[in-house]
Write a protein that holds these residues in place. Structure first.
Motif: not given
Length: 90
Positions: A39-40, A49-51, A54-55
């Motif tokens: 994901q990074e 953004s990573m966040r 992830q979402a």
């Protein structure tokens, strides 16, 4: 409320009226894993953004059309490939 604030709220509402179908989280993850990316790595390559990523993969939030386009470009697929019921682009 200022005109700018009202315009921003209207624009956000307009985007929320166009939901991304539920199959998209799985398609994003599958395309990422097909490249053996974390994901990074995808977040950095797409400029998101990573966040957020992830979402989106968890299905708790929906990417905007602009974010979906960035993801597709980074993954070297079409936006349609990330949507449900799409035939994979070969």
């Amino acid at each position: 409320m200022s005109r700018t604030t009202a315009a921003n709220l209207a624009r956000r509402k307009q985007h929320s009226d166009r939901p991304i179908p539920p199959g998209t989280p799985g398609k994003i993850r599958a395309a990422r894993e097909a490249l053996s990316w974390t994901q990074e790595v995808l977040a950095a390559a797409a400029g998101v953004s990573m966040r957020g990523l992830q979402a989106w993969e968890a299905g708790t939030k929906q990417p905007t059309v602009a974010s979906l386009t960035k993801l597709a470009d980074a993954l070297q697929v079409t936006v349609a490939d990330l949507l449900p019921n799409a035939v994979p682009h070969v």
